[in-house]
Motif scaffolding. Sequence first.
Motif, PDB file in Angstrom:
ATOM      1  N   VAL A   1       0.814  -1.211   0.000  1.00 35.08           N
ATOM      2  CA  VAL A   1       0.000   0.000   0.000  1.00 35.08           C
ATOM      3  C   VAL A   1       0.848   1.262   0.000  1.00 35.08           C
ATOM      4  N   GLN A   2       1.811   1.344   0.921  1.00 37.56           N
ATOM      5  CA  GLN A   2       2.626   2.540   1.038  1.00 37.56           C
ATOM      6  C   GLN A   2       3.489   2.707  -0.206  1.00 37.56           C
ATOM      7  N   THR A   3       3.452   3.901  -0.786  1.00 35.50           N
ATOM      8  CA  THR A   3       4.225   4.154  -2.003  1.00 35.50           C
ATOM      9  C   THR A   3       5.406   5.076  -1.768  1.00 35.50           C
ATOM     10  N   GLN A   4       5.413   5.823  -0.668  1.00 31.99           N
ATOM     11  CA  GLN A   4       6.490   6.766  -0.386  1.00 31.99           C
ATOM     12  C   GLN A   4       6.882   6.693   1.086  1.00 31.99           C
TER      13      GLN A   4
ATOM     14  N   PHE B   1       4.580  15.097  -9.478  1.00 33.71           N
ATOM     15  CA  PHE B   1       3.934  14.359  -8.399  1.00 33.71           C
ATOM     16  C   PHE B   1       2.540  13.914  -8.827  1.00 33.71           C
ATOM     17  N   ASP B   2       2.327  12.613  -8.844  1.00 37.30           N
ATOM     18  CA  ASP B   2       1.012  12.024  -9.113  1.00 37.30           C
ATOM     19  C   ASP B   2       0.239  12.029  -7.797  1.00 37.30           C
ATOM     20  N   ILE B   3      -0.892  12.745  -7.758  1.00 40.36           N
ATOM     21  CA  ILE B   3      -1.632  12.909  -6.509  1.00 40.36           C
ATOM     22  C   ILE B   3      -3.096  12.539  -6.717  1.00 40.36           C
ATOM     23  N   ARG B   4      -3.615  11.693  -5.832  1.00 41.67           N
ATOM     24  CA  ARG B   4      -5.027  11.292  -5.866  1.00 41.67           C
ATOM     25  C   ARG B   4      -5.669  11.718  -4.555  1.00 41.67           C
TER      26      ARG B   4
ATOM     27  N   GLY C   1     -17.261  19.270  17.468  1.00 45.82           N
ATOM     28  CA  GLY C   1     -18.216  20.243  17.972  1.00 45.82           C
ATOM     29  C   GLY C   1     -18.706  21.229  16.940  1.00 45.82           C
ATOM     30  N   LEU C   2     -18.218  21.091  15.695  1.00 42.96           N
ATOM     31  CA  LEU C   2     -18.634  21.994  14.626  1.00 42.96           C
ATOM     32  C   LEU C   2     -19.642  21.343  13.689  1.00 42.96           C
ATOM     33  N   GLY C   3     -20.099  20.153  14.047  1.00 43.95           N
ATOM     34  CA  GLY C   3     -20.967  19.412  13.143  1.00 43.95           C
ATOM     35  C   GLY C   3     -20.142  18.461  12.291  1.00 43.95           C
ATOM     36  N   LYS C   4     -20.709  17.976  11.208  1.00 39.78           N
ATOM     37  CA  LYS C   4     -19.999  17.050  10.332  1.00 39.78           C
ATOM     38  C   LYS C   4     -18.791  17.743   9.711  1.00 39.78           C
ATOM     39  N   GLU C   5     -17.641  17.064   9.789  1.00 37.03           N
ATOM     40  CA  GLU C   5     -16.401  17.610   9.243  1.00 37.03           C
ATOM     41  C   GLU C   5     -15.779  16.614   8.264  1.00 37.03           C
ATOM     42  N   SER C   6     -14.971  17.134   7.364  1.00 33.38           N
ATOM     43  CA  SER C   6     -14.256  16.286   6.419  1.00 33.38           C
ATOM     44  C   SER C   6     -12.934  16.942   6.053  1.00 33.38           C
ATOM     45  N   GLN C   7     -12.070  16.164   5.425  1.00 38.75           N
ATOM     46  CA  GLN C   7     -10.755  16.648   5.018  1.00 38.75           C
ATOM     47  C   GLN C   7     -10.389  16.034   3.681  1.00 38.75           C
ATOM     48  N   LEU C   8      -9.645  16.764   2.876  1.00 42.00           N
ATOM     49  CA  LEU C   8      -9.139  16.265   1.605  1.00 42.00           C
ATOM     50  C   LEU C   8      -7.797  15.596   1.847  1.00 42.00           C
ATOM     51  N   LYS C   9      -7.692  14.301   1.487  1.00 42.80           N
ATOM     52  CA  LYS C   9      -6.469  13.559   1.752  1.00 42.80           C
ATOM     53  C   LYS C   9      -6.085  12.700   0.548  1.00 42.80           C
ATOM     54  N   ALA C  10      -4.803  12.421   0.444  1.00 39.23           N
ATOM     55  CA  ALA C  10      -4.317  11.487  -0.561  1.00 39.23           C
ATOM     56  C   ALA C  10      -4.776  10.080  -0.202  1.00 39.23           C
ATOM     57  N   TYR C  11      -4.926   9.247  -1.208  1.00 36.42           N
ATOM     58  CA  TYR C  11      -5.315   7.864  -0.944  1.00 36.42           C
ATOM     59  C   TYR C  11      -4.652   6.932  -1.948  1.00 36.42           C
ATOM     60  N   HIS C  12      -4.537   5.669  -1.568  1.00 38.42           N
ATOM     61  CA  HIS C  12      -4.050   4.616  -2.463  1.00 38.42           C
ATOM     62  C   HIS C  12      -4.930   3.394  -2.252  1.00 38.42           C
ATOM     63  N   SER C  13      -5.914   3.257  -3.110  1.00 41.63           N
ATOM     64  CA  SER C  13      -6.901   2.196  -2.937  1.00 41.63           C
ATOM     65  C   SER C  13      -7.993   2.399  -3.970  1.00 41.63           C
ATOM     66  N   ALA C  14      -8.868   1.417  -4.054  1.00 42.39           N
ATOM     67  CA  ALA C  14     -10.161   1.683  -4.675  1.00 42.39           C
ATOM     68  C   ALA C  14     -10.988   2.411  -3.625  1.00 42.39           C
ATOM     69  N   ILE C  15     -11.898   3.286  -4.057  1.00 45.71           N
ATOM     70  CA  ILE C  15     -12.707   4.019  -3.092  1.00 45.71           C
ATOM     71  C   ILE C  15     -14.185   3.742  -3.319  1.00 45.71           C
ATOM     72  N   LYS C  16     -14.915   3.848  -2.238  1.00 43.70           N
ATOM     73  CA  LYS C  16     -16.365   3.661  -2.274  1.00 43.70           C
ATOM     74  C   LYS C  16     -16.999   4.914  -1.692  1.00 43.70           C
TER      75      LYS C  16
ATOM     76  N   GLU D   1      -4.946   2.671   1.962  1.00 41.73           N
ATOM     77  CA  GLU D   1      -4.616   3.547   3.080  1.00 41.73           C
ATOM     78  C   GLU D   1      -4.788   5.001   2.670  1.00 41.73           C
ATOM     79  N   TRP D   2      -5.181   5.840   3.639  1.00 41.78           N
ATOM     80  CA  TRP D   2      -5.168   7.284   3.441  1.00 41.78           C
ATOM     81  C   TRP D   2      -3.743   7.789   3.629  1.00 41.78           C
ATOM     82  N   GLY D   3      -3.409   8.856   2.939  1.00 43.28           N
ATOM     83  CA  GLY D   3      -2.081   9.447   3.048  1.00 43.28           C
ATOM     84  C   GLY D   3      -2.130  10.835   3.652  1.00 43.28           C
ATOM     85  N   MET D   4      -1.224  11.695   3.216  1.00 41.81           N
ATOM     86  CA  MET D   4      -1.120  13.040   3.748  1.00 41.81           C
ATOM     87  C   MET D   4      -2.318  13.896   3.356  1.00 41.81           C
TER      88      MET D   4
END
Length: 238
Positions: free
Chosen positions: A33-36, A51-54, A64-79, A106-109
């Motif tokens: 999974v880990q590429t770097q 840099f190839d970035i997904r 405490g702010l309600g639903k939160e999310s973050q943009l992250k690199a990934y290496h996998s199929a996603i659903k 796995e999620w990355g940076m």
Amino acid sequence: MLKYSNLGTGKQLNQIVMAGSHDAGVTEGGGNVQTQNMDIYLQAYAGVRLFDIRIAGVSQKDQGLGKESQLKAYHSAIKFKSEGSRVLKDLGKQTDVQTATLVGGEWGMGLTKMLTEAKKFVEQNPDEFLILKFDKCTNWTAIAETCIRFLGNSIYAKTGNLNTKPIGELGGSVIVLFGESGLKEVRKTYSAKTGILGFKNLASEGASYEPLFDGLQYLGKGGTSGGIFSTGSLSAAA
């Protein structure tokens, strides 16, 4: 540090060969999974320029702010998990976000960390450039806004064919490239003049070289192992 400017600042981009980093932001996970094992800054220092970035959206714990999310690199199929208004940590505001779960992998940076490191590198090395090639991503509009905000004056915000640009004109810049699907999603809001350019693989069926293309055109792809990080090489089409 390997300096591409030593090749000659008058060299066009299509006259040099660049080291590239596959799934550049995935520094965690097992052997399959880990590429770097270096962050973006250290990869750039070691000589990577492409840099190839997904990127995908991932749900975060409620602080405490309600639903939160973050943009992250990934290496996998996603659903895809859900879509709706959330607090996007990258931008610090409520916006529409599509979140996903990984099918293995796995999620990355985080995207903001990668952009901060890319900006730091070109600020410290004003004769050098970096190319961030975003592919197989979700939330393209949020990615574009994040790139523009965090890269600031370091983002390359000029129109025209990158293939024939002298590398001296690219120095001090981080070049942001989106694939066709990404460009379709963001073009009404973000033009090439804002720093969102395109890329096109001429190996794709029906693809042809366009002298006036706003971005980078190339043929084929890399895929060799470099030991420290998995790399490929890329030469822009002539």
